[in-house]
Write an enzyme that holds these catalytic residues in place. Structure first.
Site, short mmCIF file in Angstrom:
data_model
loop_
_atom_site.label_atom_id
_atom_site.label_comp_id
_atom_site.label_asym_id
_atom_site.label_seq_id
_atom_site.Cartn_x
_atom_site.Cartn_y
_atom_site.Cartn_z
N VAL A 169 0.84 -1.21 0.00
CA VAL A 169 0.00 0.00 0.00
C VAL A 169 0.87 1.26 0.00
CG1 VAL A 169 -1.70 1.32 1.32
CG2 VAL A 169 -1.92 -1.17 1.15
N LEU B 20 -4.73 3.36 8.86
CA LEU B 20 -5.29 2.27 8.06
C LEU B 20 -5.63 1.09 8.95
CD1 LEU B 20 -4.07 4.02 5.76
CD2 LEU B 20 -3.48 1.92 4.60
N SER C 281 -8.61 -2.27 9.02
CA SER C 281 -8.85 -3.44 8.15
C SER C 281 -10.30 -3.89 8.33
CB SER C 281 -7.93 -4.57 8.57
OG SER C 281 -8.35 -5.78 7.99
N SER C 282 -10.84 -4.54 7.30
CA SER C 282 -12.21 -5.05 7.41
C SER C 282 -12.32 -6.14 8.47
CB SER C 282 -12.68 -5.60 6.06
OG SER C 282 -11.81 -6.61 5.61
N CYS C 283 -11.19 -6.69 8.92
CA CYS C 283 -11.28 -7.77 9.93
C CYS C 283 -11.56 -7.23 11.33
CB CYS C 283 -10.04 -8.64 9.91
SG CYS C 283 -8.64 -7.83 10.61
N TYR D 120 -4.60 -9.27 15.56
CA TYR D 120 -4.43 -8.17 14.59
C TYR D 120 -5.62 -7.21 14.68
CZ TYR D 120 -4.20 -6.34 9.69
OH TYR D 120 -4.15 -5.57 8.55
N LYS E 82 -5.74 -3.24 15.62
CA LYS E 82 -6.30 -2.25 14.70
C LYS E 82 -7.42 -1.46 15.39
CE LYS E 82 -3.90 -2.77 10.92
NZ LYS E 82 -3.09 -1.65 10.40
N PRO F 257 -9.84 -0.69 4.99
CA PRO F 257 -9.75 -1.33 3.67
C PRO F 257 -10.21 -2.78 3.71
CG PRO F 257 -7.57 -0.60 4.45
CD PRO F 257 -8.52 -0.50 5.60
N HIS G 153 -1.51 -13.45 1.62
CA HIS G 153 -2.97 -13.45 1.43
C HIS G 153 -3.32 -14.31 0.21
CE1 HIS G 153 -2.59 -9.56 3.72
NE2 HIS G 153 -3.63 -10.10 4.34
N TRP H 250 -6.82 -23.60 -0.33
CA TRP H 250 -7.12 -23.86 1.08
C TRP H 250 -8.61 -23.72 1.39
CZ3 TRP H 250 -3.04 -20.28 3.88
CH2 TRP H 250 -1.75 -20.74 3.57
#
Ligand code: NDP
Ligand code: F7E
Length: 306
Positions: free
Chosen positions: A15, A104, A106-108, A135, A139, A162, A178, A201
């Site tokens: 990024v 930044l 994260s969607s998680c 993580y 965040k 993001p 990823h 996976w």
């Protein structure tokens, strides 16, 4: 941003590098510093560097990042590094009078079973996906810091969330990457080796939304110029796809014609992660790179580095 000193933290990452490409079109003084010179986990190093350089605008795109296995196995590093980086950079920005900072996330950060598409106000409404909880907690700490500095000190610190990103400069490690980078590499290597089958996976049923990294950088610059508020802003395309369908997209672009199998002993992670991008649309931005074009470009970038 015009004429300001703009610091991109994490400029050698996927990024950060895209932000440098995008910011080259702006009238700004770009500032970066190598990790060997300033480890962002080291508070003293960060504080000294900020006191010397005093950047006015900051994109906080440095983080410990990885795919589902990296998140699930390097759990201590993911929580420690990401809390330390957020705490050090946000506090240093405050102490040195930074005019604006973008964090930044994260969607998680959204609960594993939050209603889809994921709205910004669903943060902290339920339990997180276990594979990336450390993580996500780090965040969320960064988001809450940005919010707290805005409310106590009036700092213009904003946070964006993001979706899953991909593109040039991605990490192609076979275990720690990823899914996009992993599958580009796996299908390419299978094509070159003439392999009859490729293993993907999990069950193939999870749904993910993928955003091309140069679109991400463009959205960040747009919001840095136009957005100043405590509310989070999701950054994505608003469209998702199952991992099985996505694997077929990658196979077709790479030119792999063999079978695709699934290893269900590998984790699926969150069943679905689709962002509600209506706030971003109202703010005047939408993604322009289709998934096929983005994967084509990412594959070309992969080939140019192998
Ligand atoms: N990739 C994705 O799918 C998503 C990413 N994000 C977020 O976007 C941001 C950028 O991610 P991305 O570009 O993909 O990640 P990368 O791993 O490609 O880049 C991360 C960058 O952070 C730097 N960095 C990490 N730790 C330190 C440290 N201790 N000191 C100094 N620099 C450090 C790395 O430096 P070096 O290169 O020198 O190691 C690298 O430049 C992160 O905040 C991430 O959480 C959010 C959602 C999805
Ligand atoms: C961006 C986001 O990234 C992480 O979450 P994730 O969305 O689960 O990311 P992922 O890209 O690793 O996997 C997406 C899906 O794809 C499947 N999958 C198939 N085959 C491979 C494969 O070969 N590698 C990987 N990594 N996944 C694969 C995999 O099983 C999963 O169902 C977070 O930890 C967190 O860091 C975060 O914010």
């Amino acid at each position: 941003m015009k004429g300001k000193s703009v610091y991109v933290a994490g400029h050698r990452g996927m990024v950060g590098a895209a932000l440098l490409r995008r910011l080259a079109r702006e009238d700004v003084n770009l500032v970066t510093v190598d990790r060997r010179e300033v480890d962002l986990c080291n508070q003293a190093a960060v504080f000294d560097w900020f006191a010397k350089v005093r950047p006015q605008v900051i994109f906080l795109a440095a983080a410990k990042v990885g795919g589902i296995v990296a998140n699930d196995t390097l759990r201590a590093e993911f929580i420690y590094d990401n809390i330390a980086i957020a705490a050090n950079v946000i506090q240093a920005a405050h102490l040195n009078g930074a005019e604006k900072l973008m964090f930044l996330g994260s969607s998680c950060i959204y609960p594993k079973l939050a209603p889809q598409p994921l709205r910004e106000d669903s943060v902290l409404t339920g339990p997180l996906e276990p594979t990336n909880e450390p993580y996500a907690i780090a965040k969320i700490a960064g988001i809450k810091m940005a919010e707290a500095y805005r409310s106590q000190y009036g700092s213009d610190f904003i946070s964006v969330m993001p979706t899953n990103l991909y593109g040039p400069g991605d990490n192609y490690h076979p275990e720690l990457s990823h899914v996009v980078a992993a599958l580009i590499r796996r299908f390419h290597e299978a094509k070159v080796a003439g392999a009859k089958s490729v293993i993907v996976w999990g069950t193939g049923t999870p749904r993910r939304e993928f955003l091309y990294v140069d679109d991400m950088a463009d959205a960040c610059v747009h919001l840095m110029k136009t957005y100043s508020s405590a509310e989070l802003v999701n950054i994505g395309t608003g469209e998702d796809i199952t991992i099985a369908e996505f694997a077929r997209v990658v196979a077709a672009i790479v030119g792999y014609g063999g079978e695709i199998g699934f290893d269900t002993s590998r984790p699926d992670g969150t069943p679905r992660k689709l962002l509600d991008v209506s706030r971003l649309a109202k703010l005047g931005w939408r993604a322009t790179t289709s998934l096929e074009d983005g994967v084509r470009r990412a594959y070309a970038a992969y080939l140019s580095h192998t």
